[in-house]
Design a protein around this motif. Structure first.
Motif: not given
Length: 66
Positions: A59-66
Motif C-alpha cells: 500500500l505504501d507504494d501508492l504514495g497516498l500518504g498516511a
C-alpha cells in the motif's frame, strides 16, 4: 465495469462454450487489459508490458500518504 464485464461474459460463455472456464478466463483477461490500458499512463503501460504484474505490492507504494 469489471464486475459487469465478468457477469456478461459468464452469461455468454455458458451457452456458447458449455461453461468452459478456460474460455471465461481468456475473455476476462482481455477485458481487464482494456480497462487497465484505459486508466493507466503510457509509461505505466510500457512498463507493465515488459515486466507484468508485481508479485507483491505494498500500500505504501501508492504514495497516498498516511
Amino acid at each position: 465495469t469489471l464486475s459487469a464485464a465478468l457477469a456478461g461474459q459468464r452469461y455468454l460463455v455458458d451457452p456458447i462454450a458449455n461453461g468452459s472456464a478456460a474460455d471465461l478466463r481468456a475473455r476476462f483477461a482481455e477485458v481487464l487489459e482494456v480497462i487497465v490500458e484505459a486508466m493507466a499512463t503510457p509509461l505505466w503501460i510500457q512498463n507493465f508490458r515488459t515486466e507484468g504484474w508485481r508479485e507483491q505490492a505494498r500500500l505504501d507504494d501508492l504514495g497516498l500518504g498516511a
